[in-house]
Scaffold this motif. Structure first.
Motif, PDB file in Angstrom:
ATOM      1  N   GLU A  28       0.830  -1.203   0.000  1.00 14.24           N
ATOM      2  CA  GLU A  28       0.000   0.000   0.000  1.00 14.24           C
ATOM      3  C   GLU A  28       0.865   1.254   0.000  1.00 14.24           C
ATOM      4  O   GLU A  28       0.551   2.232  -0.675  1.00 14.24           O
ATOM      5  CB  GLU A  28      -0.962  -0.021   1.178  1.00 14.24           C
ATOM      6  N   GLU A  29       1.972   1.206   0.730  1.00 15.19           N
ATOM      7  CA  GLU A  29       2.906   2.335   0.733  1.00 15.19           C
ATOM      8  C   GLU A  29       3.506   2.531  -0.668  1.00 15.19           C
ATOM      9  O   GLU A  29       3.559   3.648  -1.186  1.00 15.19           O
ATOM     10  CB  GLU A  29       4.016   2.070   1.746  1.00 15.19           C
ATOM     11  N   ALA A  30       3.945   1.443  -1.270  1.00 15.96           N
ATOM     12  CA  ALA A  30       4.577   1.505  -2.591  1.00 15.96           C
ATOM     13  C   ALA A  30       3.598   1.972  -3.671  1.00 15.96           C
ATOM     14  O   ALA A  30       3.972   2.749  -4.557  1.00 15.96           O
ATOM     15  CB  ALA A  30       5.152   0.142  -2.964  1.00 15.96           C
ATOM     16  N   MET A  31       2.358   1.500  -3.587  1.00 10.45           N
ATOM     17  CA  MET A  31       1.359   1.852  -4.595  1.00 10.45           C
ATOM     18  C   MET A  31       0.695   3.199  -4.312  1.00 10.45           C
ATOM     19  O   MET A  31       0.069   3.773  -5.191  1.00 10.45           O
ATOM     20  CB  MET A  31       0.295   0.753  -4.689  1.00 10.45           C
ATOM     21  N   GLY A  32       0.797   3.666  -3.062  1.00 13.56           N
ATOM     22  CA  GLY A  32       0.222   4.959  -2.712  1.00 13.56           C
ATOM     23  C   GLY A  32      -1.279   4.946  -2.525  1.00 13.56           C
ATOM     24  O   GLY A  32      -1.931   5.986  -2.652  1.00 13.56           O
ATOM     25  N   ARG A  33      -1.809   3.758  -2.197  1.00 15.30           N
ATOM     26  CA  ARG A  33      -3.265   3.644  -2.000  1.00 15.30           C
ATOM     27  C   ARG A  33      -3.588   2.348  -1.282  1.00 15.30           C
ATOM     28  O   ARG A  33      -2.765   1.429  -1.263  1.00 15.30           O
ATOM     29  CB  ARG A  33      -4.007   3.691  -3.328  1.00 15.30           C
ATOM     30  N   LYS A  50       7.603  -0.986  -8.821  1.00 12.69           N
ATOM     31  CA  LYS A  50       7.663   0.058  -7.796  1.00 12.69           C
ATOM     32  C   LYS A  50       8.538  -0.347  -6.610  1.00 12.69           C
ATOM     33  O   LYS A  50       9.014   0.513  -5.889  1.00 12.69           O
ATOM     34  CB  LYS A  50       6.269   0.433  -7.333  1.00 12.69           C
ATOM     35  N   SER A  51       8.744  -1.627  -6.402  1.00  9.70           N
ATOM     36  CA  SER A  51       9.569  -2.090  -5.283  1.00  9.70           C
ATOM     37  C   SER A  51      11.005  -2.382  -5.695  1.00  9.70           C
ATOM     38  O   SER A  51      11.838  -2.713  -4.851  1.00  9.70           O
ATOM     39  CB  SER A  51       8.947  -3.329  -4.640  1.00  9.70           C
TER      40      SER A  51
END
Length: 72
Positions: A28-33, A50-51
């Motif tokens: 959720e942190e990496a995806m921003g949602r 993203k990771s």
């Protein structure tokens, strides 16, 4: 390995190590949602991308002792 590092490895490789809740929090942190569990198969490639930087930046510590000689 920290819980965060386990979550990063899980996000990048697609193999869960550690607790799912830690992985989901990192994702959720990496995806921003927020991410629902049924979404993971559909966002796997984007999450991997993203990771990637976090995965590459994991530090390797020199505390492992090989039980046999490496030069055989």
């Amino acid at each position: 390995m920290t819980k965060r590092e386990a979550a990063i490895v899980s996000a990048y490789t697609g193999y869960l190590i550690g607790e799912f809740s830690d992985f989901q929090a990192y994702a959720e942190e990496a995806m921003g949602r927020p991410i629902f569990t049924h979404e993971f198969p559909y966002i796997a490639e984007e999450l991997k991308e993203k990771s990637k930087n976090d995965f590459i930046s994991i530090k390797i510590e020199d505390d492992w002792i090989c039980p046999y000689p490496l030069s055989m």
